[in-house]
Design an enzyme around this catalytic site. Structure first.
Site, PDB file in Angstrom:
ATOM      1  N   GLU A 100      46.788 -19.491  18.344  1.00 57.06           N
ATOM      2  CA  GLU A 100      47.655 -20.177  16.911  1.00 57.06           C
ATOM      3  C   GLU A 100      48.079 -19.708  16.206  1.00 57.06           C
ATOM      4  O   GLU A 100      47.701 -18.736  15.944  1.00 57.06           O
ATOM      5  CB  GLU A 100      46.284 -21.331  16.988  1.00 57.06           C
ATOM      6  CG  GLU A 100      46.589 -22.670  18.108  1.00 57.06           C
ATOM      7  CD  GLU A 100      45.439 -22.729  18.677  1.00 57.06           C
ATOM      8  OE1 GLU A 100      45.529 -24.383  18.652  1.00 57.06           O
ATOM      9  OE2 GLU A 100      43.684 -22.343  18.934  1.00 57.06           O
ATOM     10  N   CYS A 115      47.850 -18.495   8.622  1.00 53.83           N
ATOM     11  CA  CYS A 115      46.722 -18.032   9.140  1.00 53.83           C
ATOM     12  C   CYS A 115      47.005 -17.187  10.646  1.00 53.83           C
ATOM     13  O   CYS A 115      46.939 -17.969  10.865  1.00 53.83           O
ATOM     14  CB  CYS A 115      45.699 -19.166   9.084  1.00 53.83           C
ATOM     15  SG  CYS A 115      44.202 -18.610  10.116  1.00 53.83           S
ATOM     16  N   CYS A 122      38.495 -13.437  21.681  1.00 53.92           N
ATOM     17  CA  CYS A 122      38.024 -12.303  21.025  1.00 53.92           C
ATOM     18  C   CYS A 122      36.705 -12.253  21.752  1.00 53.92           C
ATOM     19  O   CYS A 122      35.754 -12.801  21.882  1.00 53.92           O
ATOM     20  CB  CYS A 122      37.494 -13.400  19.478  1.00 53.92           C
ATOM     21  SG  CYS A 122      36.427 -12.067  18.396  1.00 53.92           S
ATOM     22  N   CYS A 126      30.958 -14.916  18.059  1.00 51.06           N
ATOM     23  CA  CYS A 126      29.671 -16.123  17.583  1.00 51.06           C
ATOM     24  C   CYS A 126      29.308 -17.117  17.982  1.00 51.06           C
ATOM     25  O   CYS A 126      30.308 -17.674  18.822  1.00 51.06           O
ATOM     26  CB  CYS A 126      30.704 -15.729  16.076  1.00 51.06           C
ATOM     27  SG  CYS A 126      31.233 -13.949  15.394  1.00 51.06           S
ATOM     28  N   CYS A 129      31.733 -20.103  16.760  1.00 46.91           N
ATOM     29  CA  CYS A 129      33.060 -19.590  16.583  1.00 46.91           C
ATOM     30  C   CYS A 129      33.665 -20.841  17.571  1.00 46.91           C
ATOM     31  O   CYS A 129      33.646 -19.995  19.175  1.00 46.91           O
ATOM     32  CB  CYS A 129      33.931 -18.326  15.487  1.00 46.91           C
ATOM     33  SG  CYS A 129      35.032 -18.297  16.739  1.00 46.91           S
ATOM     34  N   CYS A 341      39.469 -23.029  10.161  1.00 45.86           N
ATOM     35  CA  CYS A 341      38.599 -21.945  10.641  1.00 45.86           C
ATOM     36  C   CYS A 341      37.329 -22.533  11.396  1.00 45.86           C
ATOM     37  O   CYS A 341      36.793 -23.326  11.480  1.00 45.86           O
ATOM     38  CB  CYS A 341      37.080 -21.638   9.384  1.00 45.86           C
ATOM     39  SG  CYS A 341      37.611 -21.097   7.857  1.00 45.86           S
TER      40      CYS A 341
HETATM   41  N1  SAH Z   1      36.838 -12.577  13.644  1.00 47.06           N
HETATM   42  C1  SAH Z   1      37.425 -12.852  11.636  1.00 47.06           C
HETATM   43  C2  SAH Z   1      38.784 -13.217  11.677  1.00 47.06           C
HETATM   44  C3  SAH Z   1      38.858 -14.578  12.440  1.00 47.06           C
HETATM   45  S1  SAH Z   1      37.331 -15.734  11.748  1.00 47.06           S
HETATM   46  C4  SAH Z   1      36.544 -12.978  11.073  1.00 47.06           C
HETATM   47  O1  SAH Z   1      34.919 -12.885  11.581  1.00 47.06           O
HETATM   48  O2  SAH Z   1      35.655 -12.771  10.494  1.00 47.06           O
HETATM   49  C5  SAH Z   1      37.659 -16.378   9.917  1.00 47.06           C
HETATM   50  C6  SAH Z   1      36.945 -16.943   9.679  1.00 47.06           C
HETATM   51  O3  SAH Z   1      36.287 -18.047   9.755  1.00 47.06           O
HETATM   52  C7  SAH Z   1      35.619 -16.190   9.748  1.00 47.06           C
HETATM   53  O4  SAH Z   1      35.222 -16.082   8.364  1.00 47.06           O
HETATM   54  C8  SAH Z   1      34.706 -17.323  10.301  1.00 47.06           C
HETATM   55  O5  SAH Z   1      33.295 -16.791  10.623  1.00 47.06           O
HETATM   56  C9  SAH Z   1      35.068 -18.504  10.268  1.00 47.06           C
HETATM   57  N2  SAH Z   1      34.455 -19.129  11.124  1.00 47.06           N
HETATM   58  C10 SAH Z   1      34.907 -19.099  12.583  1.00 47.06           C
HETATM   59  N3  SAH Z   1      34.345 -20.135  12.976  1.00 47.06           N
HETATM   60  C11 SAH Z   1      33.767 -20.728  11.883  1.00 47.06           C
HETATM   61  C12 SAH Z   1      33.190 -22.900  12.758  1.00 47.06           C
HETATM   62  N4  SAH Z   1      33.037 -23.468  13.168  1.00 47.06           N
HETATM   63  N5  SAH Z   1      33.390 -22.875  11.124  1.00 47.06           N
HETATM   64  C13 SAH Z   1      33.574 -22.623   9.998  1.00 47.06           C
HETATM   65  N6  SAH Z   1      33.559 -21.383   9.745  1.00 47.06           N
HETATM   66  C14 SAH Z   1      34.143 -20.943  11.211  1.00 47.06           C
HETATM   67 FE1  SF4 Z   2      35.822 -13.592  17.372  1.00 54.13          FE
HETATM   68 FE2  SF4 Z   2      35.408 -15.838  15.843  1.00 54.13          FE
HETATM   69 FE3  SF4 Z   2      33.452 -14.452  15.765  1.00 54.13          FE
HETATM   70 FE4  SF4 Z   2      36.188 -13.876  14.304  1.00 54.13          FE
HETATM   71  S1  SF4 Z   2      34.213 -15.399  14.222  1.00 54.13           S
HETATM   72  S2  SF4 Z   2      34.520 -12.200  15.355  1.00 54.13           S
HETATM   73  S3  SF4 Z   2      37.079 -14.996  15.917  1.00 54.13           S
HETATM   74  S4  SF4 Z   2      33.907 -15.029  17.785  1.00 54.13           S
END
Ligand code: SAH
Ligand code: SF4
Length: 349
Positions: A100, A115, A122, A126, A129, A341
């Site tokens: 996406e 974006c 990934c 986390c 996410c 995000c």
């Molecule tokens: N992998 C990288 C970039 C992609 S994620 C990273 O983690 O930084 C981009 C941003 O979205 C990151 O700051 C991530 O922590 C945030 N993000 C992920 N899941 C989210 C959620 N459920 N609500 C709000 N932000 C989120």
């Molecule tokens: Fe990967 Fe999502 Fe964690 Fe960013 S926030 S490192 S995209 S799992």
């Protein structure tokens, strides 16, 4: 309707080629470097979909070019437009994998921010996410990263002004391709390095590598927690690259580049949004030149985190501002189409 995205593996894809590479192609066709420059402009600045739209090339030359090349082989599989104007695309690459990519507009600014995704899935996984839930599928090539912005430009007819690597994937685990894509954004799209932001979950060796490269782009760090215990709960990566070591890497980055870092901090109700958390976060960031971007948690399936109330978000912001930092709260974009995000999954639901 003629399918302009039909895939013919023997054709060279023009999107993602730099000027020298296009020159090689035009010289094979016996054409001048000037033709290459024209094609380059049509690809990056005018974002055409088809070679036939390159109207300052003769019909004969266009026909010859079409024998050996096509503009793109990336397909828009799904396009969704949010009530706030955000557009989310599900793109399909030639091997059938999808990612996406999101275009955000902000009412009071002329900026158009793309974006982009850097990987399919990934590996960092986390807990908050949606992307991580799929696991890691593969890296994107630099051309596939560049194609995301070209697709947006071709589809909207608009010129992207800012790029954030905040889509799917961990950009620093695909650093070579990300750096090549950034070079193209900078030199071929003519987007200033300062308008490029790479967001990372904190891959220390690669942060050190970026520090050595001394780029003018912005580094955003997804910190999300005020201490080791909370970060461990949220992000498995904390075991491998803990906050104390991250601290040294961030300081080193600022020393080497003189650039201010963006600290991203996800706010989750009752978990990391308390006054005590704000105090600890302020202490951790005290000697790091940074701005703080608070991201109220966006709901995804399969976890019981909650978004804090607007009141607690503002209170946390106030406490952090009190520590002397510039603090912004990230505007939620495209939540009605799951484009906010952390909501990107890379598949059709
Ligand atoms: N992998 C990288 C970039 C992609 S994620 C990273 O983690 O930084 C981009 C941003 O979205 C990151 O700051 C991530 O922590 C945030 N993000 C992920 N899941 C989210 C959620 N459920 N609500 C709000 N932000 C989120
Ligand atoms: Fe990967 Fe999502 Fe964690 Fe960013 S926030 S490192 S995209 S799992």
């Amino acid at each position: 309707m003629k399918d302009i995205y039909k895939r013919n593996s023997s054709l060279r894809i023009l999107s993602g080629l730099n000027l020298e590479e296009i020159e090689e192609l035009t010289s094979l066709l016996g054409a001048s470097k000037f033709r290459a420059r024209q094609i380059h402009n049509w690809i990056y600045l005018k974002s055409v979909k088809e070679i036939d739209e390159m109207t300052d090339l003769s019909k004969k030359f266009r026909d010859e070019l079409k024998e050996v090349a096509q503009v793109t082989d990336v397909r828009i599989k799904v396009k969704q437009v949010s009530s706030d104007g955000t557009i989310k695309y599900l793109l399909e690459y030639s091997d059938g994998e999808c990612v996406e990519t999101v275009l955000m507009r902000f009412d009071n600014r002329a900026n158009l921010t793309a974006c982009v995704s850097s990987q399919v899935g990934c590996a960092v996984n986390c807990s908050f996410c949606a992307t991580g839930k799929r696991g890691f599928i593969r890296n994107l090539s630099y051309k596939e990263i560049v194609e995301q912005v070209l697709t947006i430009q071709r589809d909207t007819g608009l010129k992207v002004t800012n790029i954030v690597f905040m889509g799917q994937g961990e950009p620093l685990l695909n650093l070579d391709n990300v750096l090549k894509a950034m070079k193209i954004f900078n030199e071929d799209f003519q987007i200033g390095a300062r308008r490029l932001t790479v967001s990372t979950s904190g891959i220390i060796p690669q942060i050190n590598k970026l520090a050595e490269l001394d780029l003018q782009s912005t580094l955003a760090l997804s910190l999300h927690a005020p201490n080791h215990e909370i970060r461990k709960k949220l992000m498995q990566i904390e075991e491998k690259y803990p906050m104390n070591k991250l601290h040294s890497a961030l300081k080193n980055y600022v020393d080497k580049t003189s650039r201010r870092i963006t600290i991203e901090y996800l706010l989750i109700k009752d978990l990391n949004d308390t006054a005590e958390s704000a105090k600890q976060l302020a202490a951790y960031l005290k000697d790091i030149k940074c701005n703080i971007n608070l991201i109220p948690y966006n709901p995804t399936e399969k976890n019981d985190y909650q978004r804090p109330s607007n009141n607690s978000i503002m209170k946390f912001k106030y406490l952090m501002e009190h520590s002397g930092k510039k603090v912004t709260v990230r505007l939620e974009r495209g939540a009605d189409i799951d484009a906010a995000c952390g909501q990107l999954r890379g598949k059709v639901k």
